[in-house]
Structure formats: C-alpha cells, structure tokens
Design a protein around this motif. Structure first.
Motif, PDB file in Angstrom:
ATOM      1  N   UNK A  16     -24.063  -1.316  23.387  1.00  0.00           N
ATOM      2  CA  UNK A  16     -24.992  -0.496  22.066  1.00  0.00           C
ATOM      3  C   UNK A  16     -24.688   1.220  22.215  1.00  0.00           C
ATOM      4  N   UNK A  17     -24.234   1.516  23.058  1.00  0.00           N
ATOM      5  CA  UNK A  17     -24.513   2.990  23.321  1.00  0.00           C
ATOM      6  C   UNK A  17     -23.005   3.778  22.982  1.00  0.00           C
ATOM      7  N   UNK A  18     -22.084   2.791  23.144  1.00  0.00           N
ATOM      8  CA  UNK A  18     -20.816   2.691  22.559  1.00  0.00           C
ATOM      9  C   UNK A  18     -20.609   2.856  21.245  1.00  0.00           C
ATOM     10  N   UNK A  19     -21.711   1.857  20.896  1.00  0.00           N
ATOM     11  CA  UNK A  19     -21.354   1.573  19.783  1.00  0.00           C
ATOM     12  C   UNK A  19     -21.858   2.946  18.899  1.00  0.00           C
ATOM     13  N   UNK A  20     -22.498   4.009  19.458  1.00  0.00           N
ATOM     14  CA  UNK A  20     -22.791   4.414  18.356  1.00  0.00           C
ATOM     15  C   UNK A  20     -22.661   5.988  19.181  1.00  0.00           C
TER      16      UNK A  20
END
Ligand SMILES: Nc1ncnc2c1ncn2[C@@H]1O[C@H](COP(=O)(O)OP(=O)(O)OP(=O)(O)O)[C@@H](O)[C@H]1O
Ligand SMILES: [Mg+2]
Lengths: 240, 620
Positions: free
Chosen positions: B500-504
């Motif tokens: 999720x962190x990578x996605x944002x």
C-alpha cells in the motif's frame, strides 16, 4: 423427524473481523442432511470468510456454528475437519511439490463408525482424469485437474458435509460442466454440500437452495428456482 | 599445490560439509514446518556431544567397544531428540503466533539457559571423547594419509540425506512434513493435528542436531563454545540452501565446506568471513536461497500496530521534565560507582532507542545491531589510542564511521524482509566481529584496545556524566522527534503495509535504508560514549550476545512505544549489574527472563503500563 428438518449444519448470528474491519454482520444459514445449498454473492461479499469461520480458520467474534447438534466454534480446524466437515478452499491450495497420491494421503482420515470410505481408486472413478497422473506433482497439473485433486483430497477425509469455495472459478466451460456432474453425483450419494459461487448456472446445476449474501449479510434465502425466477434479486445482489 | 594435496583438501571439504549438513538440515526442517528460526539448534548440537562423551565410554566398557561407541552416539541423538520434544511442548507451542523476532529471542533464551546448565552438569572443562573403534587409523590416498573417520564422515552426509529422502517420500509422517512446509494452514483444515506434527518435527530436527554433535566427539572435545560456533554456520547453510529445503542445505553445506577447505589456504583465519560473504552474495542474488521458495509477501507486517502515536498529554510532558531534572541532580547525591552505572544506562538507552527506530517504527528486524555500536566504539577507540586525537573528535568520528558502515550494509539489505533480513544483519555483525577479532595488528584482537580515556577536561566522572547526558539525551530526543516527523510516518506506512505504501508513492526500501543509516549513527555514538566511559573495548561489544542484550532491552521497553526502550535499557542494565556479582548463573536468569518476557507481555513493560494508564479507543 422428517428429512427436511434434519439440519446437519447450522450457522447462527455469525460475526467476523479481519483486524478492525467488520466483515460478517450476523450470518444465519442452515444446511439439511443430503442437501446442496449455494451461498451466492459478488466479489468481496463475505462468502470465503463465512466458510473460513465455519472451519475455524477465522475466529468468529460472535455467533455459533452447530454441526450434527454440537457447537464447533472454538475448536481447532483439524478437530472440525475430523468431525466430518470437509473444506475445499477457493484457490485450491493443493500441495504443489507433492504428487497426486501424496496429496490424497495428506487428506486421508478414517472416521470411526462411518460407512462411505473414500479410497484413491474410488476417487479416480469420480474424476477419471486424475487416474492417469497419480505420480505427477500438483504443480504440473492444469487448473481443472488441480481443482479435482483439491476436492478428492478433502473427500479422503470422508466428510459428511463439503464446504466448497468457488470450484468453477477460472475453469473452461467443459470442465465446469463435468465438475457439476461430479458434484451432483456426490449429492446423490448423500453428501451435503455448501457451495460458494458467483456462477449462477453452475450453482443451479448442483443446488436446490440458495442464500444470497452481500456485504456480510444474508439478503435473501429460498429455493434455487425462486432465485432463477426473480430477476430483481439477481439484479440487486449478483453480477448482471 | 600438487594434485594429491588438492584431492585431500577436497576430501577434507567433503567431510566438513557432511558434518555441517547433518547439523544444519534439522534447523531447516524445523523452520520449514514451524516457521521458527531455532537458535537453540546449536544447543542441541552441543548437548549431543556432551551426552555422547558421557555415554559412549561407559557403554564401550560395559558392552563392547564397537556397539558401545555407536550405541552411545545413537542414544545421545535420541536423548537430544526428546529434549527437542520437551522444548516444543513447553515453549514453542506457546509462541507459534508471536512475531518472529520474539521467537528468535525466546529460543535464544534457551541457548543461554543450556549454556549454564551444561556448566552445572558437566563442569567448565572440555571433555575428551573416545575415538571410533575400527576407524582409528588412516588410509593412503595418492600417497597421502587420510583419517578413516573423516572418510566415514564423507559418506555419512549423503547417507543421512538418503535416509531423510526415504522418510519424506515413503512415510506418512514425511509426506505430512512436506505438505506442512508448503501450506501449514491447509494441513490443519484437512484434519492434521498440528501439535503432534510439530512435536514429531522437533524430535527429528533435534535428534539430527544431537547426532551431528555426537559424531563430532572423536574430532573435538565437548566444550561450551560448540553451540554458538555451530549455530552461526548452520544459519549460513540453511539460508544459502533456502530455509526449509533439505537438498538445498546439502548443496549449501558442500559449498561452504569446500570454500572453507580451500579458503583456509588463501587467508588462514578468515573461514567464517568467507562463509558469511558467501551467504551475503547468495542472498543478494537470490534472496530465497539456492533451492528455497520466495517468501510469501504478507501485506501486514508482524509489527503492524493498531496503536496510533498520540501526542503526549500534558502530565506526561511534565513527568518527563521532572525526571530529567532529578536525573541531572544525580551527581550531587550518589557516589562515583553509581554515577558510572548511570552513564552506562544512558549509553544503552541510546543504543536501544536506535534499534527501536528500525524494529518499532520500520518493522525491520535487525539481529546484528551490535555491529554499529561496535564500529562506533572501535572508531573512537582507535582514534584515541593510536592517533591520540582529542576526545570530541573521536566522539564525532564514532557516529560517522558507524553511519557509513550501516549505509553500506543497508544498501544491500534494505529490500529484504523478515527472517532473511534478520539473518543478513546477523551475518554483517559477525563479519565485522571477525575483522575486529582477527585483525590483531590494528584492533588488538581478543585483548582489544586499552587506554582510551577522556581528555583531561572530562576526566572527572561528573563532567563525563553531563557530557553523556547532553549527547545521548540529545540523540534520544532527536530519535523521538523522527518518530513524530513526516519521515516517521513514512517508515510506519512501510511497516504496516509495504504494498500500500508503495502504491501511494513511498519508496519503502529507500526509507528503510535511511532509517538503517540513522540507527547506525545513533548506535555508533552510543558506542563511542561507551568506549570513553570504560577506557577500553574488546570484540565482545560486537558479538551476538550484545545484539541480543539490546534486543531484550528494546522489547522489554516495548516496540510500540517511542521512549520505552529507554526504560528497558535502564531496567535490564541495572538488573545485570546487580545480579552478575551475586550469581554464577546470570545466563540462566537472563535466558529465563527473556522467555518469561516473551510469554508474559510481548508488548513490553511500557506498552503494558500504557495500556493501563492510557487505554486506546475501543477496538473489537
Ligand atoms: N485477510 C484479510 N484481511 C483483511 N481483509 C480481508 C481479508 N480477506 C478478505 N478480506 C476482506 O473481507 C471482505 C470479504 O472477503 P471474502 O474473501 O470473504 O469475500 P468473497 O465473497 O469470498 O469474495 P470473492 O468472490 O472475491 O472470493 C472483502 O472486503 C475483503 O477485502
Ligand atoms: Mg472468496
């Protein structure tokens, strides 16, 4: 006691969470002995979570699961399986580096005082495709063959109820058809099945009762024919 | 080197590969099924040797030499297997669901306990074992003498591999072990009793370790260092081969065995360094090991915290200010000895805080944090002793050197996670340890460096106390600041859900690398301060026990607290200081304490207190 009142599996007010996310909001359902029922609903409706909660793989926060008159929630999955609840997960989860025979061996469990004894040979009659690949490892099998193996593996535990999670997912139409026939045969021999599905035609080929689930709640229950007749229900709760 | 010599060296390599494989494959099997990295595997190995040197001579006398010797070896393996069962039932069963760091620590607690028990039972002296009857001589190979027992060992490894292969293919137990190694939960849902299976696996794994130790007795006396020496190598073999893969362990053992046999000709003392370098190279090229399966990416880190960081309430701010004022008044009320203790507590508080930046905020399990503490300590010590530089310069160099070293290592490992990352940090620490230990000309080797005292102006302990208070205290609050700053949020986002962190748009690996470097610098400063408080340092500051001490401090304080490790450090260091002089069994107490801590309150002391005083909002 009439046959229709002989409830083998009963779920009452089941509530389940993943972390802080409330997924199941009081699921109620019943499965009669020898009956096939479908739990049908869109992606993310909570079908798999319901089956996992029944199996003890997810600990329900509230509610009861009653199997053959005994409360089983709180038991370990292996204890629930040994009592006669067979579970076939949605992504099949066959043991990839084990051969067909070895996969079946893992599922083998003789239940004391049970008549129907599944053996690899009897399973190969049900799924003739598997017979030719006893020594093949599961990672060298097609999706349909893996699904047959997953079902056979669970049957090796001689369950009286089969919990099936989307067995038709990702399979070619002819395979889906033969899968439906095989499952129908199982119901005819007296096995009770609780099927999770999105594929209405496939479910209709096997089941006589239907529960419609959406966002963790049962929105409708009735006969399979009723669901087939009512376009409004299908429009509201099912894809298309 | 001529051909015959080459062949002999190759055979030597095969013999040590066999020993390594037998020792390590049990570790791999246990990990495969239980997902626990069992530090106590080295203890099983050591116990195997001790039981064998006790049983074999007696049986040889009472039955006959041949049956007695081999009977003794097998009996030792069986006894150790039963001890493995005991450990599974008493300890492991309770910790299958706790984060892997706690599992590592709990099994390390067992290591400490066994070390003391071995001394209690067998005494501190090495115990020589009998030689193997019928295998005492040597054979001629290309006109060179080669010991028969070594030849036996060359064959023993493949024999054991074959036996395990048969067990895994031809028995129900073996099939279940392989199935559970692939998908444990699925075997549970199919009606397999996990407890029984795990107990069986622990018996198998522990008895293999015991067998390996017992087979060692004709070659080396049973001694108290066998456990740590073996576990480091067994980790390397398991990780190179792929955690959970027995054939992988065999390949890796061959690689390491031969690397050491020939490496010893190139650099005499560097065999451990070579092994760890090989592991680092394999992990970088193939993070899952030679025959391992890529780790399943879990979206939720095991240290994901549902507890948000909340700004401190006013009373807590006031309490802290009060505590600091009281602490700063210490020099007026306590004696010089207590002041020394207070200085050390501050040093370890900073050390533990720096580790918690990685574990608590970043979800990065570092098992070799002593490396950066040690690099800082040595940087300061070397400057002070060899080039007589001013203390402040040496103290400035400490975090710089440690930061550079941590940045270098971090560049390789920041993209790994879980046990592999833990193992690689351990490898890095062992590598630096080996350098400090073996580069005698520079570091003084085992004796270390002496005479690193503070400059004249800071000679007085009171002055050094305030200096430490200023530097360590300042660094602690800088670290606390990071936790609340945007970078802290980035780190926690990477911890709680990397995908999720990578996605944002967060670069998780980069954030971890920066955290690794900052944590290294802070630990290095602590190390520098430690050097001048002691006046001397030796390689123990870099050793595994130091890494474990600081882990224990961090966990005692609680990983989900920001300043908890400060208290953990104080509590553990004071306890250590108090208990060491009055008991010979410090390791027994520490080991038992660590286990009790993991079992009783995995959220740590401060975490526990917080849940009493500042209850979180209702969560289901
Ligand atoms: N391990 C998990 N952690 C957190 N949330 C989850 C987890 N598994 C499922 N969910 C969430 O729970 C909800 C119900 O999921 P579930 O898998 O039961 O749905 P489903 O009806 O089986 O869907 P599908 O048809 O896609 O299989 C979904 O919103 C899903 O995102
Ligand atoms: Mg699903």
């Amino acid at each position: 006691m009439s046959v229709s009142e002989d409830v083998i599996l009963k779920v009452r007010d089941l509530n389940a969470y993943y972390g802080a996310a409330h997924i199941l909001h009081g699921i109620n359902l019943e499965l009669s002995r020898g009956e096939a029922a479908v739990l049908i609903g869109r992606n993310g409706a909570g079908k798999s979570t319901t089956l996992k909660s029944i199996m003890g793989l997810v600990r329900p926060a509230a509610g009861e699961v009653i199997f053959e008159g005994d409360k089983i929630n709180g038991l370990a999955p292996y204890q629930i399986a040994r009592m006669g609840l067979g579970y076939v997960p949605e992504d099949r989860r066959v043991f990839a580096t084990l051969t067909v025979s070895e996969n079946l061996e893992v599922g083998r469990h003789e239940r004391p005082g049970m008549k129907a004894e599944w053996t690899p040979d009897r399973l190969f009659e049900l799924f003739p495709n598997l017979a030719e690949m006893r020594e093949r490892t599961a990672n060298q099998m097609s999706g349909g063959e893996q699904q047959m193996l997953a079902i056979s593996r669970t049957l090796m535990g001689n369950p009286s109820v089969l919990l099936l999670d989307e067995p038709s997912e990702g399979l070619a139409p002819v395979i889906v058809e033969s899968m439906a026939m095989a499952l129908r045969t199982l119901v005819d021999t007296g096995l009770s099945i609780l099927l999770c599905e999105q594929n209405l035609a496939f479910a209709a080929a096997i089941c006589t009762r239907a529960y419609v689930i959406e966002t963790g709640q049962i929105r409708h229950e009735g006969t399979m024919n009723e669901l087939l007749d009512r376009a409004d229900l299908r429009k509201a709760y099912l894809a298309v | 080197m001529d051909f015959a010599f080459f062949i002999l060296q190759f055979l030597n390599g095969l013999a040590s590969a066999s020993s390594l494989f037998i020792a390590a494959c049990g570790l791999s099997i246990i990990f495969g099924v239980t997902r626990i990295v069992n530090f106590a595997h080295g203890s099983f190995y050591m116990l195997g040797a001790y039981f064998a040197v006790t049983l074999a001579p007696r049986l040889m006398e009472s039955i006959n030499p041949f049956l007695g010797f081999w009977g003794g070896i097998l009996a030792a393996a069986m006894i150790v297997g039963l001890l493995g069962v005991l450990m599974e039932m008493l300890l492991l069963r309770r910790i299958y669901h706790v984060p892997e760091l706690f599992q590592l620590l709990a099994t390390f607690g067992v290591v400490l306990i066994v070390q003391d028990l071995v001394v209690l039972i067998w005494g501190p002296e090495d115990i020589l074992g009998p030689r193997a009857p019928g295998l005492k001589g040597a054979v001629n190979i290309l006109d060179q003498r080669f010991p028969e027992y070594e030849l036996f060992l060359v064959a023993a490894g493949p024999l054991i591999l074959g036996a395990i292969w048969l067990l895994f293919r031809k028995t129900r137990f073996g099939v279940l072990v392989r199935a559970a190694t692939e998908d444990r939960e699925m075997t549970d849902a199919l009606g397999i009793n996990q407890k029984l299976l795990f107990t069986g696996v622990l018996f198998l794994g522990a008895s293999l370790a015991g067998l390996a130790g017992a087979l060692q007795i004709p070659k080396e006396p049973a001694n108290g260092f066998m456990d740590i020496n073996m576990i480091a190598e067994a980790f390397v073999v398991t990780v190179i081969g792929g955690m959970g893969s027995v054939p992988g362990a065999f390949l890796a053992a061959l690689l390491i065995g031969e690397l050491q046999a020939f490496g010893i000709l190139l650099f005499a003392k560097s065999t451990l360094v070579l092994a760890f370098l090989a592991m680092a190279v394999v992990l970088i090229l193939r993070p899952q090991g030679l025959l391992g399966k890529p780790a399943v990416n879990t979206e939720h880190s095991e240290f994901a915290s549902s507890i948000p960081l909340r700004p401190w309430p006013r009373w807590l701010v006031l309490a802290w200010l009060g505590a600091i004022v009281v602490f700063a008044c210490l020099p007026f009320v306590v004696d010089s000895f207590t002041l020394k203790l207070a200085i050390e507590v501050m040093v370890f508080a900073l050390f533990a805080m720096s580790l918690n930046l990685l574990i608590g905020l970043g979800g990065v399990i570092s098992f070799g944090h002593a490396a950066w503490f040690g690099v800082g300590a040595y940087a300061a010590g070397l400057l002070a002793v060899h080039s007589h530089s001013p203390m402040l310069l040496a103290l400035a160099a400490a975090p710089l050197a440690a930061g550079v070293a941590a940045a270098l290592v971090g560049a390789f490992i920041a993209r790994l996670s879980g046990v592999y990352l833990a193992m690689l940090t351990l490898a890095a620490a062992q590598l630096i340890y080996a350098i400090a230990f073996q580069w005698t000309g520079l570091t003084g080797g085992d004796d270390g460096l002496v005479g690193a005292w503070p400059d004249a102006w800071a000679k007085s302990r009171v002055v050094y106390f305030y200096l430490t208070l200023a530097l360590a205290g300042g660094a602690v609050f800088a670290l606390r600041h990071i936790a609340y700053a945007p970078f802290g949020y980035v780190l926690r986002a990477g911890r709680d859900g990397p995908a999720r962190a990578e996605a944002i748009g967060i670069n998780v690996a980069a954030a971890r690398w920066v955290a690794f470097t900052i944590a290294g610098m802070a630990a290095g400063l602590a190390g520098g301060l430690y050097t001048f408080s002691k006046g001397s340092i030796d390689p123990t500051v870099l050793s595994i026990p130091t890494s474990v001490d600081v882990l224990a401090m961090t966990l005692l304080g609680g990983v989900h607290t920001v300043l908890g490790p400060v208290f953990g450090a104080a509590a553990l260091h004071l306890l250590q200081d108090f208990a060491m002089p009055i008991t010979d069994h410090w390791r027994l107490i520490l080991g038992g304490g660590i286990i009790a801590m993991v079992l009783a309150f995995p959220e740590g002391l401060v975490g526990k207190l917080r849940s009493w005083f500042m209850p979180a909002e209702e969560t289901p």
